[in-house]
Design a protein around this motif. Structure first.
Motif, PDB file in Angstrom:
ATOM      1  N   LEU A 144       0.823  -1.216   0.000  1.00 37.55           N
ATOM      2  CA  LEU A 144       0.000   0.000   0.000  1.00 37.55           C
ATOM      3  C   LEU A 144       0.856   1.264   0.000  1.00 37.55           C
ATOM      4  CD1 LEU A 144      -2.757  -1.271   2.442  1.00 37.55           C
ATOM      5  CD2 LEU A 144      -3.020  -0.821  -0.004  1.00 37.55           C
ATOM      6  N   ILE A 152      -5.315   5.786  -4.119  1.00 28.89           N
ATOM      7  CA  ILE A 152      -6.355   4.913  -3.544  1.00 28.89           C
ATOM      8  C   ILE A 152      -7.666   5.695  -3.460  1.00 28.89           C
ATOM      9  CG2 ILE A 152      -7.047   3.578  -1.509  1.00 28.89           C
ATOM     10  CD1 ILE A 152      -4.052   2.909  -1.152  1.00 28.89           C
ATOM     11  N   VAL A 155     -11.736   2.267   0.122  1.00 33.40           N
ATOM     12  CA  VAL A 155     -11.267   1.170   0.970  1.00 33.40           C
ATOM     13  C   VAL A 155     -12.480   0.556   1.661  1.00 33.40           C
ATOM     14  CG1 VAL A 155      -9.823   0.526   2.941  1.00 33.40           C
ATOM     15  CG2 VAL A 155      -9.099   2.411   1.448  1.00 33.40           C
ATOM     16  N   LEU A 200      -2.692   4.105   5.155  1.00 32.53           N
ATOM     17  CA  LEU A 200      -3.114   5.163   4.227  1.00 32.53           C
ATOM     18  C   LEU A 200      -2.250   6.400   4.387  1.00 32.53           C
ATOM     19  CD1 LEU A 200      -7.005   4.867   4.404  1.00 32.53           C
ATOM     20  CD2 LEU A 200      -5.474   4.070   2.595  1.00 32.53           C
ATOM     21  N   THR A 317     -10.038  10.003  -0.278  1.00 30.06           N
ATOM     22  CA  THR A 317     -10.368   8.569  -0.277  1.00 30.06           C
ATOM     23  C   THR A 317     -11.558   8.317   0.650  1.00 30.06           C
ATOM     24  OG1 THR A 317      -8.033   8.048  -0.567  1.00 30.06           O
ATOM     25  CG2 THR A 317      -9.431   6.267   0.238  1.00 30.06           C
ATOM     26  N   VAL A 319     -13.527   5.586   2.979  1.00 27.50           N
ATOM     27  CA  VAL A 319     -13.178   4.359   3.704  1.00 27.50           C
ATOM     28  C   VAL A 319     -14.399   3.882   4.478  1.00 27.50           C
ATOM     29  CG1 VAL A 319     -11.650   3.357   5.460  1.00 27.50           C
ATOM     30  CG2 VAL A 319     -10.827   5.266   4.045  1.00 27.50           C
ATOM     31  N   PHE A 336      -9.074  -2.706  -1.475  1.00 29.37           N
ATOM     32  CA  PHE A 336      -8.568  -1.365  -1.783  1.00 29.37           C
ATOM     33  C   PHE A 336      -8.660  -1.201  -3.299  1.00 29.37           C
ATOM     34  CE2 PHE A 336      -6.305   0.045   2.132  1.00 29.37           C
ATOM     35  CZ  PHE A 336      -6.425  -1.119   2.887  1.00 29.37           C
TER      36      PHE A 336
END
Ligand SMILES: NC(=O)c1ccc[n+]([C@@H]2O[C@H](COP(=O)([O-])OP(=O)(O)OC[C@H]3O[C@@H](n4cnc5c(N)ncnc54)[C@H](O)[C@@H]3O)[C@@H](O)[C@H]2O)c1
Length: 435
Positions: A144, A152, A155, A200, A317, A319, A336
């Motif tokens: 990652l 990314i 998630v 992350l 991102t 999540v 991911f």
């Protein structure tokens, strides 16, 4: 080889005496326990015998051990959730470097006090975020942070707690009630939040959460169901939560074999939590009188059995963290999706990481073998602490880094209870002001 690191243990329960101290048996040249504080006389005696301690090296409480002055290089603190802050502050002030079980504290104030105590005393304070030290999560971290997935975008992280583990720990057991321990999102998912923070490296800016206790409550069954599984319950034989099926013949537990009538249970989790007397008679007595024999619909539990946390990071991102206690087996499932590739992974009995490159190859990633509980994380954490004390490596994480995952858990609980979206910048500022 240099002389073994000397440690004291506060709390000789499942984690302290078994998950970590067992490392000393396999590596006697690296570490030696020189004192234990434990109020339960059976556990205290057992630990003293196993580690060759005499009477002067055993104490009935952490307070007594602290009063004896500094006895070792470091302290391993594995008391229950609500008893983390006071012994840790006292140990840091007495000059110990400390390895403390998670969650670091049961309140935001407690978390901030611990960070301040570590910074004030200049001692090392590490929280047992054991998953960071597993081969699985170290492999995930390498992937990652390598940029291989591109930017990314989303998630999905699921913490699937098995139904019988939920019943054992979060309905009948030590983490069932927020007032007696901590909210489940902190107790169970401070690890998951720590992994998200670590992997992350992109702070959460906004967070919301939903969840509740849906199943393990009185309304789920009729009035004919008795308080205990041993009280002639009419649905005991078919109930998947039967205490007899979990703790007596163990027919409901995953694993190689059930226990025969009259057989003594192994001194291992989950049996070791219910009683010190693991004989058939001892376990039956514990079910008739203690918390683990109670019907799962007749307990004083109030922690959720499912909770979802939705987060947005500074770079945009999104999540989702899903935690629930109704899984057919215990594992974490992860996904991911990035601009260059997707990653699917499973952290459980058969760990797996697969990368799917956009328009390219699919790779099943090799994961090095693990060698102790929690996918190798228990001994991994403990041995790293020893190397830090020997000055051989820098700690992989510190108490300030751990503060962030705990802040996210407290924010999630506040968001769930008050139906709020939490602005994390102001939540962090409010927390710092508590110290
Ligand atoms: N890192 C992980 O993945 C992980 C996993 C499970 C549990 N935990 C955490 O580990 C901690 C310990 O859990 P456990 O299952 O070992 O609990 P436990 O109840 O088995 O052990 C705690 C021990 O502390 C002792 N104790 C009570 N008062 C004391 C005092 N005044 N001085 C010294 N000892 C005292 C208790 O008698 C008990 O033996 C908890 O905070 C739990 O949330 C962490």
């Amino acid at each position: 080889m240099s002389k073994p690191i000397e440690l004291v243990l506060m709390g000789a329960g499942a984690r302290g005496a078994h998950a970590y101290a067992s490392y000393a048996f396999a590596h006697p040249g690296e570490v030696r326990f020189v004192a234990v504080a434990e109020p339960d006389p059976v556990r205290r005696r057992r630990f003293a015998d196993e580690h060759d301690l005499d009477e002067s090296q055993t104490f009935a409480s952490w307070e007594e051990l602290i009063q004896a002055g500094k006895l070792a290089d470091g302290a391993l603190i594995t008391t229950q959730d609500r008893m983390h802050v006071e012994p840790t502050v006292a140990a840091l002030e007495a000059g110990y470097d400390v390895l403390l079980e998670k969650p670091m504290a049961d309140s935001l104030e407690g978390c901030v006090r611990l960070v301040q105590a570590a910074e004030r005393t200049g001692r090392s304070l590490q929280i047992c975020h054991v998953l960071r030290y597993t081969p699985f999560w170290q492999t995930m971290h390498d992937i990652l942070s390598s940029g291989r997935l591109g930017r990314i975008i989303t998630v999905e992280h699921r913490e699937n707690v098995a139904w019988w583990h939920m019943a054992h720990s979060f309905v009948r057991g030590n983490w069932r009630n927020k007032e007696l321990s901590t909210p489940m999102i902190l107790a169970k998912c401070c690890h998951d939040l720590d992994l998200l923070v670590w992997n992350l490296d992109d702070p959460v800016v906004r967070l919301s959460s939903v969840g509740s206790l849906l199943h393990y409550r009185a309304e789920s069954v009729g009035p004919e169901i008795p308080l205990r599984c041993t009280d002639g319950c009419p649905i005991e034989a078919e109930c998947p939560f039967s205490a007899l099926g979990i703790y007596m013949d163990a027919r409901l537990l995953p694993g190689p074999r059930a226990l025969a009538e009259g057989e003594t249970a192994p001194n291992s989790w989950p049996f070791m939590t219910m009683t010190n007397d693991l004989t058939w008679e001892g376990r039956l007595e514990a079910l008739k009188t203690g918390p683990y024999g109670r019907c799962v619909y007749r307990c004083d539990n109030d922690v959720v059995d499912h909770q979802t946390v939705l987060m947005e990071t500074a770079s945009g991102t999104s999540v989702t963290l899903v935690m629930h206690g109704h899984s057919y087996e215990e594992y974490r499932s992860l996904r991911f999706d990035g601009t260059k590739a997707s990653l699917r992974a499973c952290f459980g009995h058969q760990p797996e990481i697969v990368i799917y490159e956009h328009g390219g190859a699919e790779e099943v990633v090799d994961i090095p073998a693990a060698s102790s509980g929690h996918g190798g994380g228990d001994w991994g954490t403990f041995s790293s602490f020893l190397r830090v004390l020997r000055g051989e490596e820098k700690a992989l994480t510190d108490v300030r880094a751990s503060l962030e995952s705990h802040l996210l858990a407290f924010a999630a609980e506040e968001a769930r209870l008050n139906h709020q979206v939490i602005d994390m910048a102001s939540f962090r500022a409010q927390a710092e002001a508590l110290g």
